[in-house]
Design an enzyme around this catalytic site. Structure first.
Site, PDB file in Angstrom:
ATOM      1  N   TYR A  24       8.858  69.156 -31.156  1.00 17.02           N
ATOM      2  CA  TYR A  24       9.730  68.495 -32.140  1.00 17.02           C
ATOM      3  C   TYR A  24       8.936  67.830 -33.256  1.00 17.02           C
ATOM      4  CZ  TYR A  24      12.810  69.239 -28.230  1.00 17.02           C
ATOM      5  OH  TYR A  24      13.496  69.816 -27.204  1.00 17.02           O
ATOM      6  N   TYR A 151      21.725  67.475 -22.372  1.00 17.23           N
ATOM      7  CA  TYR A 151      20.547  68.237 -22.825  1.00 17.23           C
ATOM      8  C   TYR A 151      20.235  69.302 -21.774  1.00 17.23           C
ATOM      9  CZ  TYR A 151      15.911  69.757 -24.062  1.00 17.23           C
ATOM     10  OH  TYR A 151      14.845  70.554 -24.391  1.00 17.23           O
ATOM     11  N   ASP A 252      22.732  70.982 -13.706  1.00 18.25           N
ATOM     12  CA  ASP A 252      21.381  71.057 -14.245  1.00 18.25           C
ATOM     13  C   ASP A 252      20.586  69.868 -13.708  1.00 18.25           C
ATOM     14  OD1 ASP A 252      19.051  70.963 -15.680  1.00 18.25           O
ATOM     15  OD2 ASP A 252      19.966  71.312 -17.640  1.00 18.25           O
ATOM     16  N   LYS A 281      10.933  71.057 -13.835  1.00 22.86           N
ATOM     17  CA  LYS A 281      10.098  69.880 -14.087  1.00 22.86           C
ATOM     18  C   LYS A 281       9.251  69.432 -12.880  1.00 22.86           C
ATOM     19  CE  LYS A 281      11.843  68.216 -18.363  1.00 22.86           C
ATOM     20  NZ  LYS A 281      13.178  68.337 -18.943  1.00 22.86           N
TER      21      LYS A 281
HETATM   22  C1  LIG Z   1      13.700  69.440 -19.683  1.00 26.17           C
HETATM   23  C2  LIG Z   1      15.065  69.902 -19.364  1.00 26.17           C
HETATM   24  C3  LIG Z   1      15.444  71.245 -19.562  1.00 26.17           C
HETATM   25  C4  LIG Z   1      14.513  72.261 -20.180  1.00 26.17           C
HETATM   26  O1  LIG Z   1      13.386  72.509 -19.399  1.00 26.17           O
HETATM   27  P1  LIG Z   1      12.073  73.146 -20.077  1.00 26.17           P
HETATM   28  O2  LIG Z   1      11.145  73.362 -18.922  1.00 26.17           O
HETATM   29  O3  LIG Z   1      11.569  72.137 -21.065  1.00 26.17           O
HETATM   30  O4  LIG Z   1      12.491  74.413 -20.731  1.00 26.17           O
HETATM   31  C5  LIG Z   1      16.724  71.602 -19.216  1.00 26.17           C
HETATM   32  N1  LIG Z   1      17.602  70.709 -18.697  1.00 26.17           N
HETATM   33  C6  LIG Z   1      17.259  69.429 -18.484  1.00 26.17           C
HETATM   34  C7  LIG Z   1      18.265  68.498 -17.877  1.00 26.17           C
HETATM   35  C8  LIG Z   1      15.996  68.974 -18.819  1.00 26.17           C
HETATM   36  O5  LIG Z   1      15.676  67.680 -18.641  1.00 26.17           O
END
Ligand SMILES: *Cc1c(COP(=O)(O)O)cnc(C)c1O
Length: 435
Positions: A24, A151, A252, A281
């Site tokens: 970013y 997000y 997610d 992550k």
């Molecule tokens: C970081 C994140 C993503 C994207 O993951 P990347 O490994 O950066 O592509 C998707 N959803 C959530 C909730 C996130 O925190």
């Protein structure tokens, strides 16, 4: 800023700025990055010898800290066997064991695992699974319903379900699919829920159910879209609505998975199982890029049972053995230790340490859940000014906009957490002063 290229560190930074994009950021980014020479435990050692206490876990990932002997050993041992082989037509022990472990610890009903190369890709795969599931049932359902302040990643499919404002949908409006957006989940964590809170979402769902493949959202903790925590009863009510209207639910858990919110998975706060779940992550302990999309038997059967009889996704580095091996080691390490006590302890320290920010004129809110602490200010300082105050305190944090936040490694000591909290309060105090 004038850069002295005779200084080797300044030279490195100048070379970075000549060639590299950062997350970013403009090219070159607005202010110079800090150069890190090495990292161990929860300390980042800079090229100039300074040491910073890490409050970010490298964006939720490094839950055990850096250079953990168990994870280092897992990578070394795996590299002796093989760093990578393709996953098309081949398999290997690390991927099989990782998938079995994920199925074992995630909410009941999630039985099948697709290994992805990043979180955004895991979200893309989840969306494809949902769309193909309905295709398998002879229905064309290609819309998603989501909530504001979410997000889900930076690839096109994921971006289309991010908050339309913070996700900058206007920049990409012609290329993004138009999904349905319900209001930001309410009430906040700890406040009593009533059905009014989910009425607008329920109405959207009822009116558009024949078009909607799935509802996608972050369970309990909305991360990069606003660092908000909402009531588990909202999630439970959403699960019931999805069942009532026969729509899939995608959770997610990429930021929340593996203990961050105080439960192993945030869905556990509401004791629900989604139909599809994304993790990422912290899965690799922050060592390598890998994520996973899990689904139920019903979803897998739907996808596999009809034209084209296959899930249409297959990244080059799918199931990467190194990333699988370190994920396996990281999850086993987590489960074999007192992760829950550690997260609860960090939660308590953050509550205490961030408390003083509550009285400040420029502070809109202070919130803590699990090992996540947030100060929301009314007016943001320029990033460079915030960073300078934090580094002066010996702390590494990466605030964005009006959000000062921390999600430290679980190994952080009380003193470390106190230092991080103190640095955050100090930044909050200066908002409105330094301008
Ligand atoms: C970081 C994140 C993503 C994207 O993951 P990347 O490994 O950066 O592509 C998707 N959803 C959530 C909730 C996130 O925190």
């Amino acid at each position: 800023m004038a850069i002295d290229v005779s200084d080797p560190i300044m030279d490195l930074i100048a070379r970075d700025r000549a060639v590299l994009w950062h997350p970013y950021a403009a090219m070159p980014m607005a202010f110079p990055p800090l150069a890190v020479a090495s990292a161990s435990g929860n300390r980042l050692r800079l090229e100039d010898g300074r040491e910073l206490v890490d409050g970010m876990s490298s964006w939720w990932a490094a839950i055990h800290g850096y250079g953990h002997p168990v994870l280092d050993a897992a990578v070394r041992s795996q590299v002796d066997d093989m760093a990578h082989v393709m996953f098309g037509g081949l398999t290997h022990r690390p991927a099989v064991e990782l998938a079995e472990l994920l199925v074992g610890i995630t909410p009941a009903g999630l039985e099948h695992v697709f290994l992805c190369d990043s979180g955004s890709v895991a979200v893309e795969v989840a969306i494809k699974m949902a769309v193909q599931y309905w295709a398998g049932r002879g229905e064309l359902r290609q819309r998603l319903l989501t909530v504001r302040s979410g997000y889900h990643g930076d690839t096109a499919g994921a971006m289309a379900v991010c908050d339309p404002d913070t996700g900058m949908h206007h920049l990409f409006s012609a290329m993004l699919p138009r999904h349905l957006f319900a209001p930001t989940p309410e009430p906040t964590f700890g406040k009593p829920f009533c059905t009014d809170h989910i009425a607008e979402l329920a109405q959207l769902l009822a009116h558009n159910r024949d078009e909607i493949a799935a509802v996608i959202l972050e369970p309990i903790v909305q991360g990069a879209g606003g660092m908000r925590f909402y009531a588990p009863a909202y999630l439970a009510a959403l699960r019931a609505l999805c069942d009532e209207h026969d729509v899939l639910l995608i959770a997610d858990e990429i930021a929340t998975g593996f203990g961050r919110s105080g439960k192993l998975f945030a869905c556990d706060h509401a004791e629900i199982s989604p139909d599809i779940m994304c993790v990422g992550k912290a899965m690799t302990g922050g060592y390598l890029s890998m994520a996973a999309t899990l689904c139920t038997r019903e979803v897998a059967d739907g996808v596999s049972g009809a034209e084209p009889g296959a899930l249409m996704h297959g990244p080059t580095f799918m199931g990467n053995p190194l990333a699988s091996a370190v994920s396996l080691a990281s999850i086993r390490l987590l489960l074999s230790g007192p992760w829950c006590d550690r997260v609860v302890r960090i939660e308590g320290r953050l509550r205490e340490g961030l408390g003083p920010a509550k009285g400040l004129a420029n502070v809109a809110d202070v919130r803590v859940l699990g090992a996540i602490g947030v100060i929301e200010v009314r007016e943001a300082l320029p990033m460079a000014a915030m960073q300078a105050v934090l580094v002066e305190h010996g702390v590494w944090l990466r605030p964005f906009g009006r959000l000062l936040y921390t999600m430290p490694p679980y190994i952080s000591t009380d003193d470390d957490v106190d230092l991080i909290a103190c640095a955050m309060v100090s930044v909050a105090e200066q908002v409105g002063v330094v301008r």
